[in-house]
Design a protein around this motif. Sequence first.
Motif, short mmCIF file in Angstrom:
data_model
loop_
_atom_site.label_atom_id
_atom_site.label_comp_id
_atom_site.label_asym_id
_atom_site.label_seq_id
_atom_site.Cartn_x
_atom_site.Cartn_y
_atom_site.Cartn_z
N MET A 126 24.65 -38.60 6.76
CA MET A 126 25.52 -37.50 7.21
C MET A 126 25.32 -36.30 6.31
N ASP A 127 25.39 -35.11 6.91
CA ASP A 127 25.37 -33.90 6.10
C ASP A 127 26.74 -33.71 5.46
N ALA A 175 32.57 -34.39 5.02
CA ALA A 175 33.88 -33.81 4.68
C ALA A 175 34.90 -34.02 5.79
N ARG A 176 34.45 -34.20 7.02
CA ARG A 176 35.39 -34.32 8.15
C ARG A 176 35.57 -35.76 8.64
N VAL A 177 34.86 -36.71 8.07
CA VAL A 177 34.83 -38.07 8.60
C VAL A 177 36.20 -38.77 8.58
N ASP A 216 29.47 -42.42 0.57
CA ASP A 216 28.37 -41.64 0.03
C ASP A 216 27.30 -41.59 1.11
N SER A 217 26.82 -40.38 1.40
CA SER A 217 25.82 -40.23 2.44
C SER A 217 25.12 -38.90 2.28
N ALA A 218 23.90 -38.85 2.75
CA ALA A 218 23.13 -37.61 2.81
C ALA A 218 22.07 -37.80 3.88
N THR A 231 23.86 -44.33 4.56
CA THR A 231 25.28 -44.19 4.19
C THR A 231 25.74 -45.45 3.48
N ARG A 232 26.61 -45.27 2.49
CA ARG A 232 27.25 -46.37 1.78
C ARG A 232 28.75 -46.13 1.82
#
Length: 177
Positions: free
Chosen positions: A47-48, A53-55, A88-90, A95-96
């Motif tokens: 995820m960006d 931030a919105r999840v 945590d994701s990028a 994703t973790r």
Amino acid sequence: MEDLSLHILDIAENSVRARAKRIEITITRDAAGDLLTVEVKDDGSGMDQETLARVRDPFFTTKGKKTGLGIPFLAQAAEQAGGALTIDSAPGTGTRMSVTFKWSHVDRPVIGSMADTLLTLIAGHPDLDVLYEERDDGGVFRFDTREIKKDLEEVPINAPEALDAIRAMLKEQIKFE
């Protein structure tokens, strides 16, 4: 969702939608620390920062629905039981997600049927590699679909006879239900 196993299935399905080929699910009971930790890691698209931030917003979803309640409900359940949820994701890294609960807390959700959750993932996504681990003071139980697929040779992992054998093994081995 009352059972953690259903939350885990929801998170795993999110991973599949993010094109994950491998999902790792770890459940750890730390009796000395009075903690239950659930971790789900994937190798999906990630995820960006804006999405991340919105999840937790129940009115945000990437699934084309009006609401996305899975993660907000899981975060709320963790907080009500003395724990927390972190993600945590990028993009490009997967994703973790980690969620903790105070084990003895009266509001800690039951774990539920992890065997059924794993079987649902295997039956619905036979190409997905699923690694499941349970850890507690008594040791570690590890289940890896890559090993099962090797043992099955030409039989598909989601064949009825394979699923029946996997179900029996999981029901016997999984402690956290």
